[in-house]
Design a protein around this motif. Structure first.
Motif: not given
Length: 218
Positions: A29-47
């Motif tokens: 599953v594609p995903g993204v981590i959002y956070g203040s003062n940080q660039e988004p982190v894109h990842f893929a995780v086991p479904l």
């Protein structure tokens, strides 16, 4: 403090619908981590890992996401589900800090039964609250045991779990108790059908009587 689930993921540097479809074919599953003062982190995780997390820990699940040895303390913020398979197609995670308070929507669970002959109408099934990010309630229970017709429950009437405060408008209507509505048209149709059936039965009896009378005359 309970240990948080740790899920391993891989970095994602390729984007687009075609790549996302390939990931899903590989049960990722594609995903993204959002956070203040940080660039988004894109990842893929086991479904299976992410679906198990959401199923067992709820929509506000907190987890440690590990990407190439680095761990991110995160909370599930949003999931996109496939309308046919109900599998998770994409997940958004929010980067959080221990001791931080967050606003989240928590499901409302009803317990008990209202007074006999009444029914409940639930206007809201979630409640916006503020809670410690590592102690978010999975649900908020609301008892409707014995409630009578005309009673209305608002957000202010609901007891908050420990270390949780109400954020939603206190006057928000959560639930009301009423009597079941009677569909007059259906009721009239049912009465007409009953009357029609009775008349048909009477006619049938009359016809049988006439037939018997004719036979005796012959």
């Amino acid at each position: 403090m309970a240990e948080r689930p740790i899920i391993k993921a891989e970095p994602r540097t390729v984007f687009g619908k075609g790549y996302a479809r390939r990931l899903r074919r590989d049960w990722k599953v594609p995903g993204v981590i959002y956070g203040s003062n940080q660039e988004p982190v894109h990842f893929a995780v086991p479904l299976l890992d992410i679906q198990s997390l959401v199923r067992n820990n709820g929509v506000n699940a907190v987890l440690e996401l590990e990407i190439e040895g680095e761990q991110y303390l995160t909370m599930v913020k949003h999931v996109d589900q496939n309308v046919l398979t109900m599998d998770i197609d994409h997940v958004d995670l929010l980067l959080i800090k221990r001791g931080e308070k967050v606003e989240v929507e928590v499901p409302i669970t009803l317990t008990g039964e209202s007074a006999p002959g009444t029914m409940h109408i639930q206007d809201a099934d979630v409640l916006l609250v503020e809670a410690d990010v590592l102690n978010i309630p999975e649900e908020i229970e609301l008892s409707i045991e014995g409630l009578e017709e005309g009673e209305v429950i608002t957000a202010a009437d609901i007891a908050m779990p420990e270390d949780t405060t109400l954020v939603a408008d206190p006057e928000t209507v959560i639930l009301s108790i009423s009597l079941p509505e009677v569909d007059e048209e259906l009721e009239e149709a049912a009465e007409a059908a009953e009357e029609g059936g009775a008349e048909a039965g009477a006619d049938s009896v009359d016809e049988e009587g006439e037939d018997e009378s004719s036979d005796s005359e012959e």
